[in-house]
Write a protein that holds these residues in place. Structure first.
Motif, mmCIF file in Angstrom:
data_model
loop_
_atom_site.group_PDB
_atom_site.id
_atom_site.type_symbol
_atom_site.label_atom_id
_atom_site.label_comp_id
_atom_site.label_asym_id
_atom_site.label_seq_id
_atom_site.Cartn_x
_atom_site.Cartn_y
_atom_site.Cartn_z
ATOM 1 N N PRO A 41 0.813 -1.226 0.000
ATOM 2 C CA PRO A 41 0.000 0.000 0.000
ATOM 3 C C PRO A 41 0.840 1.267 0.000
ATOM 4 C CG PRO A 41 -0.911 -1.571 1.556
ATOM 5 C CD PRO A 41 0.427 -2.114 1.127
ATOM 6 N N ALA A 42 1.996 1.234 0.662
ATOM 7 C CA ALA A 42 2.868 2.405 0.665
ATOM 8 C C ALA A 42 3.473 2.639 -0.722
ATOM 9 C CB ALA A 42 3.979 2.239 1.705
ATOM 10 N N VAL A 43 3.829 1.552 -1.411
ATOM 11 C CA VAL A 43 4.327 1.680 -2.784
ATOM 12 C C VAL A 43 3.243 2.289 -3.671
ATOM 13 C CG1 VAL A 43 5.232 0.451 -4.784
ATOM 14 C CG2 VAL A 43 5.868 -0.289 -2.489
ATOM 15 N N PHE A 44 2.019 1.792 -3.506
ATOM 16 C CA PHE A 44 0.888 2.336 -4.260
ATOM 17 C C PHE A 44 0.756 3.837 -4.024
ATOM 18 C CE2 PHE A 44 -3.473 3.736 -4.586
ATOM 19 C CZ PHE A 44 -3.945 3.135 -5.745
ATOM 20 N N GLU A 45 0.887 4.252 -2.774
ATOM 21 C CA GLU A 45 0.729 5.664 -2.445
ATOM 22 C C GLU A 45 1.841 6.507 -3.061
ATOM 23 O OE1 GLU A 45 -1.055 9.060 -0.755
ATOM 24 O OE2 GLU A 45 -1.759 7.050 -1.272
ATOM 25 N N VAL A 46 3.055 5.991 -3.078
ATOM 26 C CA VAL A 46 4.167 6.705 -3.713
ATOM 27 C C VAL A 46 3.866 6.953 -5.186
ATOM 28 C CG1 VAL A 46 6.585 6.514 -4.426
ATOM 29 C CG2 VAL A 46 5.927 5.892 -2.101
ATOM 30 N N ILE A 47 3.407 5.900 -5.877
ATOM 31 C CA ILE A 47 3.126 6.021 -7.307
ATOM 32 C C ILE A 47 1.898 6.890 -7.539
ATOM 33 C CG2 ILE A 47 2.591 4.729 -9.407
ATOM 34 C CD1 ILE A 47 4.098 2.364 -8.227
ATOM 35 N N ARG A 48 0.896 6.772 -6.661
ATOM 36 C CA ARG A 48 -0.314 7.587 -6.810
ATOM 37 C C ARG A 48 0.009 9.073 -6.714
ATOM 38 N NH1 ARG A 48 -3.942 10.467 -4.214
ATOM 39 N NH2 ARG A 48 -2.734 10.355 -2.287
ATOM 40 N N ARG A 49 0.829 9.435 -5.755
ATOM 41 C CA ARG A 49 1.199 10.842 -5.609
ATOM 42 C C ARG A 49 2.008 11.329 -6.806
ATOM 43 N NH1 ARG A 49 2.729 11.643 0.834
ATOM 44 N NH2 ARG A 49 0.782 10.768 1.667
#
Length: 295
Positions: A41-49
């Motif tokens: 989920p943290a990787v997802f958030e990095v890419i989402r931002r």
């Protein structure tokens, strides 16, 4: 049944949870956190931002960056051609010459230029999280601007390479041979090969978001694999198609319908559907839980 087992059965703290709560000195805690892998989920958030930042950039900036990226990807074909022109014809030659394909991708990715196939994951993440028409419109606008600019830049490089064919004829002939082979697959095979390239580029973006190190090695490794496997990439493939069309070895319509469009469909299918959407399905429950808990 022991005390720990009874607590776990009734919702009490598990042994693993107790271990996580053990006190450590601040320096030890920092060391533990620095060695703990980042969660999906943290990787997802990095890419989402990162995707949100890209979609908020002015259109003129996206177009300019996309044009430069399209031109830069032309150096992948040129790099391969230079190696082929200076290597003897042998069974091992593809193992060496395909390293030339990595040059354009290193320039584009390390230079943080706009590349369409990166946006099949980066710009899709905000849409998956927001689930709104506005986010979807932003994605489509970004795709159109970046893809259009990439293709114009790719055609420009292919045209320049064809126009300079008499300066280094051996290099040009090598580039033409490589390009002719690359666009020679049928539409369905081209699409399937595009799926492989799209999936690998999306995986590259995901992996690079988990670490601050070894990006150069990752870019070289993944794009070398794309070249060695004969996977098709929409921007690099447009450079190749341009050279073949200008050389009179394939009509423009045939190049578009049998090479460029199937490659584009394959890249989107591999990058967005088979990687990004499946990855989102894998982590969605955990991601939603963390948001509800305010993490």
């Amino acid at each position: 049944m022991g005390i720990d087992d009874d607590d776990s059965a009734h919702g009490g703290p598990s042994p693993s949870a107790e271990r996580d709560d053990r006190p450590f000195a601040p320096r030890e805690q920092e060391e533990i956190e620095s060695k703990t892998p980042i969660s999906p989920p943290a990787v997802f958030e990095v890419i989402r931002r990162a995707g949100n930042r890209e979609m908020s950039r002015p259109p003129s900036a996206l177009i300019a960056s996309g044009l430069v990226a399209g031109v830069a990807l032309g150096f992948s074909l040129l790099g391969e051609a230079l190696l082929r022109a200076h290597l003897p014809e042998a069974d091992w030659r593809p193992l060496v010459e395909n390293f030339g394909y990595t040059v354009g991708f290193v320039i584009v990715i390390k230079g943080q230029m706009q590349l369409f196939t990166e946006n099949t994951i980066t710009a899709v993440m905000p849409v998956l999280e927001a689930k709104s028409r506005r986010a979807l419109r932003g994605l489509l606008k970004l795709w159109l601007l970046v893809l259009g600019a990439n293709l114009v830049g790719a055609v420009a490089f292919g045209t320049a390479l064809w126009a300079s064919r008499h300066i280094e004829p051996e290099v040009y002939r090598a580039a033409l041979d490589i390009a002719d082979h690359a666009v020679g697959f049928g539409p369905w095979e081209t699409l399937l090969r595009g799926v492989g390239a799209g999936w690998l580029i999306a995986a590259l973006v995901w992996i690079m978001s988990t670490t601050d190190r070894s990006h150069l090695a990752l870019i070289v490794l993944i794009t070398y694999l794309i070249a060695l496997a004969g996977f098709t990439h929409i921007v690099a493939g447009t450079v190749e198609a341009s050279v073949v069309v200008l050389a009179g070895q394939m009509p423009l319509l045939d190049a578009a319908t049998s090479s460029v469009l199937p490659t584009l469909a394959g890249n989107i299918l591999g990058g967005t559907v088979l990687f990004t959407l499946l990855t989102w399905a894998q982590i969605r429950v955990e991601f939603d839980r963390d948001h509800r808990q305010g993490r």
